[in-house]
Design a protein around this motif. Sequence first.
Motif, PDB file in Angstrom:
ATOM      1  N   GLY A 341       0.797  -1.214   0.000  1.00 45.97           N
ATOM      2  CA  GLY A 341       0.000   0.000   0.000  1.00 45.97           C
ATOM      3  C   GLY A 341       0.830   1.264   0.000  1.00 45.97           C
ATOM      4  N   PHE A 342       2.087   1.168  -0.443  1.00 52.17           N
ATOM      5  CA  PHE A 342       2.910   2.365  -0.502  1.00 52.17           C
ATOM      6  C   PHE A 342       4.012   2.182  -1.537  1.00 52.17           C
ATOM      7  N   VAL A 343       4.552   3.304  -1.986  1.00 51.32           N
ATOM      8  CA  VAL A 343       5.701   3.323  -2.872  1.00 51.32           C
ATOM      9  C   VAL A 343       6.820   4.035  -2.134  1.00 51.32           C
ATOM     10  N   SER A 344       8.040   3.536  -2.284  1.00 54.17           N
ATOM     11  CA  SER A 344       9.157   4.066  -1.523  1.00 54.17           C
ATOM     12  C   SER A 344      10.330   4.341  -2.437  1.00 54.17           C
ATOM     13  N   HIS A 345      11.133   5.339  -2.073  1.00 53.41           N
ATOM     14  CA  HIS A 345      12.368   5.618  -2.806  1.00 53.41           C
ATOM     15  C   HIS A 345      13.448   5.977  -1.798  1.00 53.41           C
ATOM     16  N   VAL A 346      14.633   5.377  -1.947  1.00 53.36           N
ATOM     17  CA  VAL A 346      15.727   5.544  -0.998  1.00 53.36           C
ATOM     18  C   VAL A 346      16.984   5.925  -1.753  1.00 53.36           C
ATOM     19  N   CYS A 347      17.722   6.919  -1.264  1.00 56.05           N
ATOM     20  CA  CYS A 347      18.952   7.361  -1.925  1.00 56.05           C
ATOM     21  C   CYS A 347      20.058   7.589  -0.908  1.00 56.05           C
ATOM     22  N   TYR A 348      21.269   7.171  -1.289  1.00 52.70           N
ATOM     23  CA  TYR A 348      22.489   7.581  -0.604  1.00 52.70           C
ATOM     24  C   TYR A 348      23.084   8.732  -1.417  1.00 52.70           C
ATOM     25  N   LEU A 349      23.595   9.742  -0.731  1.00 57.47           N
ATOM     26  CA  LEU A 349      24.137  10.916  -1.406  1.00 57.47           C
ATOM     27  C   LEU A 349      25.621  11.025  -1.112  1.00 57.47           C
ATOM     28  N   GLY A 350      26.431  11.151  -2.170  1.00 58.40           N
ATOM     29  CA  GLY A 350      27.870  11.219  -1.951  1.00 58.40           C
ATOM     30  C   GLY A 350      28.601  11.779  -3.138  1.00 58.40           C
ATOM     31  N   LEU A 351      29.935  11.881  -2.990  1.00 55.55           N
ATOM     32  CA  LEU A 351      30.773  12.371  -4.065  1.00 55.55           C
ATOM     33  C   LEU A 351      30.972  11.296  -5.117  1.00 55.55           C
ATOM     34  N   ALA A 352      31.188  11.717  -6.340  1.00 55.27           N
ATOM     35  CA  ALA A 352      31.318  10.781  -7.446  1.00 55.27           C
ATOM     36  C   ALA A 352      32.485   9.830  -7.259  1.00 55.27           C
ATOM     37  N   ASP A 353      33.567  10.308  -6.579  1.00 51.99           N
ATOM     38  CA  ASP A 353      34.741   9.449  -6.432  1.00 51.99           C
ATOM     39  C   ASP A 353      34.757   8.695  -5.108  1.00 51.99           C
ATOM     40  N   ASP A 354      33.746   8.840  -4.286  1.00 55.80           N
ATOM     41  CA  ASP A 354      33.721   8.186  -2.984  1.00 55.80           C
ATOM     42  C   ASP A 354      32.278   7.967  -2.551  1.00 55.80           C
ATOM     43  N   PRO A 355      31.563   7.064  -3.236  1.00 50.60           N
ATOM     44  CA  PRO A 355      30.105   6.994  -3.078  1.00 50.60           C
ATOM     45  C   PRO A 355      29.621   6.413  -1.760  1.00 50.60           C
ATOM     46  N   THR A 356      30.520   5.892  -0.906  1.00 49.30           N
ATOM     47  CA  THR A 356      30.022   5.242   0.312  1.00 49.30           C
ATOM     48  C   THR A 356      30.694   5.769   1.573  1.00 49.30           C
ATOM     49  N   ALA A 357      31.231   6.972   1.558  1.00 49.30           N
ATOM     50  CA  ALA A 357      31.977   7.500   2.698  1.00 49.30           C
ATOM     51  C   ALA A 357      31.045   8.146   3.721  1.00 49.30           C
ATOM     52  N   GLY A 358      30.278   7.335   4.425  1.00 51.46           N
ATOM     53  CA  GLY A 358      29.387   7.866   5.443  1.00 51.46           C
ATOM     54  C   GLY A 358      28.331   8.777   4.872  1.00 51.46           C
ATOM     55  N   ASN A 359      27.784   8.399   3.749  1.00 51.10           N
ATOM     56  CA  ASN A 359      26.831   9.262   3.055  1.00 51.10           C
ATOM     57  C   ASN A 359      25.516   9.402   3.812  1.00 51.10           C
ATOM     58  N   PRO A 360      24.881  10.580   3.733  1.00 50.14           N
ATOM     59  CA  PRO A 360      23.519  10.692   4.269  1.00 50.14           C
ATOM     60  C   PRO A 360      22.556   9.829   3.459  1.00 50.14           C
ATOM     61  N   VAL A 361      21.551   9.313   4.133  1.00 46.52           N
ATOM     62  CA  VAL A 361      20.537   8.475   3.501  1.00 46.52           C
ATOM     63  C   VAL A 361      19.195   9.171   3.635  1.00 46.52           C
ATOM     64  N   VAL A 362      18.465   9.273   2.546  1.00 45.05           N
ATOM     65  CA  VAL A 362      17.142   9.897   2.574  1.00 45.05           C
ATOM     66  C   VAL A 362      16.119   8.917   2.002  1.00 45.05           C
ATOM     67  N   THR A 363      14.925   8.975   2.545  1.00 42.92           N
ATOM     68  CA  THR A 363      13.849   8.070   2.148  1.00 42.92           C
ATOM     69  C   THR A 363      12.565   8.866   1.942  1.00 42.92           C
ATOM     70  N   ALA A 364      11.820   8.507   0.926  1.00 46.93           N
ATOM     71  CA  ALA A 364      10.506   9.110   0.686  1.00 46.93           C
ATOM     72  C   ALA A 364       9.475   8.006   0.514  1.00 46.93           C
ATOM     73  N   ASP A 365       8.299   8.208   1.071  1.00 49.72           N
ATOM     74  CA  ASP A 365       7.203   7.246   0.953  1.00 49.72           C
ATOM     75  C   ASP A 365       5.930   7.969   0.571  1.00 49.72           C
ATOM     76  N   ALA A 366       5.102   7.297  -0.205  1.00 46.89           N
ATOM     77  CA  ALA A 366       3.771   7.796  -0.534  1.00 46.89           C
ATOM     78  C   ALA A 366       2.814   6.613  -0.581  1.00 46.89           C
ATOM     79  N   ARG A 367       1.534   6.910  -0.495  1.00 48.23           N
ATOM     80  CA  ARG A 367       0.529   5.847  -0.452  1.00 48.23           C
ATOM     81  C   ARG A 367       0.150   5.363  -1.849  1.00 48.23           C
ATOM     82  N   VAL A 368      -0.212   4.076  -1.916  1.00 49.53           N
ATOM     83  CA  VAL A 368      -0.849   3.485  -3.089  1.00 49.53           C
ATOM     84  C   VAL A 368      -2.110   2.797  -2.570  1.00 49.53           C
ATOM     85  N   PRO A 369      -3.307   3.216  -3.008  1.00 44.59           N
ATOM     86  CA  PRO A 369      -4.528   2.643  -2.450  1.00 44.59           C
ATOM     87  C   PRO A 369      -4.539   1.121  -2.538  1.00 44.59           C
TER      88      PRO A 369
END
Length: 536
Positions: A341-369
Amino acid sequence: MFGSARRGLLIAVALTAALAGTAHAEEPAAPVGARLAISASVAGGPYLVGAKIPIELTITNSGDADAVGVRAGSFPVSGSTLLISAQDWGPLSNGHSSGPAPTVPAGGHYTATINAVVGLFTGTPVARFYTAVTDVDTATTDLTVPLIDPATGTDTVGGLIYGDVDRDGVPDPGEGIEGVELVLHAISGIKLAKTDASGRFRFDDLSLQVYSLRLEDVPGGWFFHPTFIDAVADGTGRAADLKVRGVRPFSEQLSATMKFTKYVYDVGDPAEVALAMTNNGTTDLTGVKAFCLHRPDNEDPGAGLDHVDLGALSAGVDVPVGQTRTFTITGTVPPGTLDGGFVSHVCYLGLADDPTAGNPVVTADARVPATPDDLSVVLYHDEDLTPLPSEKLAGVTIGVVDVASGELVAKGRSDADGRVTFEDLPAAPYQFRVYGPWKFVREGGTFYPGPCRYCPSGEYQLSLVPGPEVHEEQVEVVPPPTTTPVVPTADPAPQPRPGPGLADTGADVLGLTALGALALLLGSATTLAARRTRVA
């Protein structure tokens, strides 16, 4: 007269023989089908225990039919065992494949390079490789791999663990990190060490092989990626002065929020996600990318977006000091979102040359009936996360919060069996809040209406311990949206609205009509992102 007859007889015999010869010459050969042979070779060497050993396999088909669905495998003949994972076998994997098994055409061949490793030395390895194809004879070949006996020498693994304060990629005086715990792994066992005041460490008198060095309990919040490092002890001292670089988590400089531009979508709808990034640091950021998990794990009842377009975030964007920039991500709502009943999207944000260096994580959710269902939970007074029947908690009030909107949508009090059931909740991800002198042993988590597919009883179990008193009015409730939300063109079926008050054994749904439940997505959602692992 007799001469003429004799000549006729001779002619008839000759014709018969000629015809028989012609018939025999034109008779087609019997088909032999697929006929396989396999060869294996290894270049270079000798290799160390623990090192990757590239082995080239060639499967040849000398038959007159294609060999369809060709698999291969190996087993030890003598000496050390070659370890080959299903992932390394690839399409040839016999039993678990990373793709369709290959076809070797008649008269053709198939070549693949696979990586093997020896974990424990028991002599020079001799391995037998074989083919496995239905209704085709098995082909085999033996391979001897040159390997170094670890006992023929010793070496040292050591070096410097440092925090790259100025991010110049090299260690400077004073950047060594004291007190980092290190574990040196091998199949034969582990060794432990800790960095000194200058950040240095050392493992002496090691047998010759490739070790795995792991960092544990790094003080000061420094981030290291990867946390496992190959250390090659080959007798040359090449691993005696390793430089292991740590950086400050990227989330210390970059903060972000993400939300869908609507709070309700139907399957097949185009969807937009607004991502806002703020540079809280002292230097400009360049090349910031979004590394997004388009689909959560299959075990998650929700689903991510299809056909995702990251726009400028795929190539990298700039975020100047002190500024906030907003970018748009687009995609399509897939059918799998109806399960939760929902759609979700998750992203890690980082530099192009270091994509996993303690990156912030953001999540968005919305409803699907989707179809409403009950959400049932049993509460326990349990400190060790092993709830027992005698630990069930009665008379404890909990609230249900809609992850997408942040709104408190229901409250209920546990009955004599510690159970609270919230009836007919719209399908969506929820989190729990607890009232009174209690707190959860493990905060967070996301819960879904319907039976708990991972719980033996089909109900969620929550462990609580005594905590600070939290009055009901102190539980944070996100206020209703101040802007007009976007709603479906078709009116959804109305939900029943219960009377006021708390039942001792049930739940009180707070304003949970269909439109009231579809609240505007505010801020970043708190759905756990750790379970989502497929990165774009």
